[in-house]
Design an enzyme around this catalytic site. Structure first.
Site, PDB file in Angstrom:
ATOM      1  N   SER A  92       0.897  -1.403   0.072  1.00 59.99           N
ATOM      2  CA  SER A  92      -0.094   0.090   0.039  1.00 59.99           C
ATOM      3  C   SER A  92       0.631   1.254   0.039  1.00 59.99           C
ATOM      4  O   SER A  92       1.884   1.362   0.527  1.00 59.99           O
ATOM      5  CB  SER A  92      -0.826   0.142   1.246  1.00 59.99           C
ATOM      6  OG  SER A  92      -1.651  -1.087   1.364  1.00 59.99           O
TER       7      SER A  92
HETATM    8  N1  SAH Z   1      -0.304  -5.652   3.960  1.00 62.73           N
HETATM    9  C1  SAH Z   1       0.456  -5.534   2.816  1.00 62.73           C
HETATM   10  C2  SAH Z   1      -0.322  -5.389   1.549  1.00 62.73           C
HETATM   11  C3  SAH Z   1      -1.226  -6.451   1.071  1.00 62.73           C
HETATM   12  S1  SAH Z   1      -1.899  -6.573  -0.469  1.00 62.73           S
HETATM   13  C4  SAH Z   1       1.538  -4.922   2.671  1.00 62.73           C
HETATM   14  O1  SAH Z   1       2.070  -4.287   3.675  1.00 62.73           O
HETATM   15  O2  SAH Z   1       2.406  -5.118   1.892  1.00 62.73           O
HETATM   16  C5  SAH Z   1      -2.996  -7.613  -0.046  1.00 62.73           C
HETATM   17  C6  SAH Z   1      -2.854  -9.143   0.641  1.00 62.73           C
HETATM   18  O3  SAH Z   1      -3.927  -9.768   1.157  1.00 62.73           O
HETATM   19  C7  SAH Z   1      -2.299  -9.868  -0.629  1.00 62.73           C
HETATM   20  O4  SAH Z   1      -0.973 -10.402  -0.347  1.00 62.73           O
HETATM   21  C8  SAH Z   1      -3.298 -10.916  -0.869  1.00 62.73           C
HETATM   22  O5  SAH Z   1      -2.573 -12.222  -1.244  1.00 62.73           O
HETATM   23  C9  SAH Z   1      -3.764 -11.226   0.625  1.00 62.73           C
HETATM   24  N2  SAH Z   1      -5.034 -11.799   0.822  1.00 62.73           N
HETATM   25  C10 SAH Z   1      -6.078 -11.652  -0.203  1.00 62.73           C
HETATM   26  N3  SAH Z   1      -7.070 -12.435   0.465  1.00 62.73           N
HETATM   27  C11 SAH Z   1      -6.863 -12.890   1.348  1.00 62.73           C
HETATM   28  C12 SAH Z   1      -7.116 -13.580   2.333  1.00 62.73           C
HETATM   29  N4  SAH Z   1      -8.605 -14.321   2.199  1.00 62.73           N
HETATM   30  N5  SAH Z   1      -6.635 -14.194   3.589  1.00 62.73           N
HETATM   31  C13 SAH Z   1      -5.193 -13.725   3.718  1.00 62.73           C
HETATM   32  N6  SAH Z   1      -4.839 -12.780   2.914  1.00 62.73           N
HETATM   33  C14 SAH Z   1      -5.270 -12.475   1.696  1.00 62.73           C
END
Ligand code: SAH
Length: 240
Positions: A92
């Site tokens: 993000s």
């Molecule tokens: N917090 C992260 C950014 C996340 S992007 C950072 O600091 O880099 C969103 C993430 O959520 C992705 O890696 C994606 O694979 C994960 N995601 C999506 N659906 C999910 C679920 N149901 N459970 C766990 N993770 C999930």
């Protein structure tokens, strides 16, 4: 010859000093120019937009964001936008990380759950502030890579699991705050169940148009606040 010898000794001492200076430093991958970019990011993207919690600003000043993005994008790590991290996912925008962290009202004594480990950056920011961070990632290879990175950087208070974030982490519940960094279409019920009383769930909700929401669990029920429009990757899977 004598001059050359002294020169050699001088250079050796300098090299030894610079190596020793790195030993034992949690963020020894950091370089001066990145520290300056980070300071600039905090001042010009985060403080100016109203983030004022000292612990949040301090964490953003500390965590080496460039270590959480692919090598070829490291120079852009402190820019005012999200970046790809592979596996079709993104880290993000720094301001959004700061905002979500501040909205969760993190304290030293807290145990916080994050859904969507991604690069591990948000988990690291939280880990600078709270006692323990529990983080869940659904993409196995991405989660394992980030777990390794967080260990290399010296974080011992981040616990990571590969799994479906819709279910939360019941064995470790209740949490003092929960931050979700992928967008579901509806607020997952299990996550509300796993909040302590008066704790906050910070979560983007929606499909194409998403709202960053803060859900507070109160004794009279759930209080919902809409903060700003956001754009996150979708939360995949469901509540089963
Ligand atoms: N917090 C992260 C950014 C996340 S992007 C950072 O600091 O880099 C969103 C993430 O959520 C992705 O890696 C994606 O694979 C994960 N995601 C999506 N659906 C999910 C679920 N149901 N459970 C766990 N993770 C999930």
């Amino acid at each position: 010859m004598d001059y050359f010898f002294r020169y050699l000794v001088g250079v050796t001492i300098l090299v030894v000093i610079s190596f020793c200076g790195c030993e034992g430093n949690k963020h020894h991958f950091d370089k001066g120019s990145y520290a300056m970019k980070r300071e600039d990011m905090v001042k010009n993207q985060i403080e100016v937009r109203g983030i004022s919690d000292k612990t949040v600003l301090e964490a953003l000043r500390k965590v080496p964001r460039h270590m959480f993005v692919p090598v070829e994008s490291q120079d852009y790590a402190y820019n005012d936008h999200p970046l790809p991290i592979g596996f079709d996912q993104t880290i993000s925008q720094p301001y959004i990380v700061a905002l979500m962290t501040e909205l969760a009202l993190p304290k030293k004594s807290h145990k916080v759950l994050e859904i969507g480990t991604g690069s591990g950056y948000q988990a690291a920011v939280l880990a600078e502030i709270v006692g323990h961070v529990y983080t869940i990632e659904i993409v196995s290879d991405l989660g394992k890579r980030s777990e390794k990175k967080l260990k290399e950087l010296g974080y011992t208070n981040i616990h990571m699991r590969i799994g479906n974030g819709y279910l939360g982490w019941p064995e470790e519940a209740p949490f003092d705050a929960i931050i979700v960094t992928a967008a579901p279409e509806e607020i997952p019920v299990a996550l509300i169940d796993q909040l302590k009383m008066n704790a906050k769930l910070v979560i983007p909700v929606g499909k194409v148009f998403q709202d960053l929401m803060v859900i507070t669990k109160t004794k009279d029920g759930i209080k919902k606040e809409s903060i700003i429009p956001v754009r996150f990757v979708p939360m995949v899977g469901d509540e089963k």
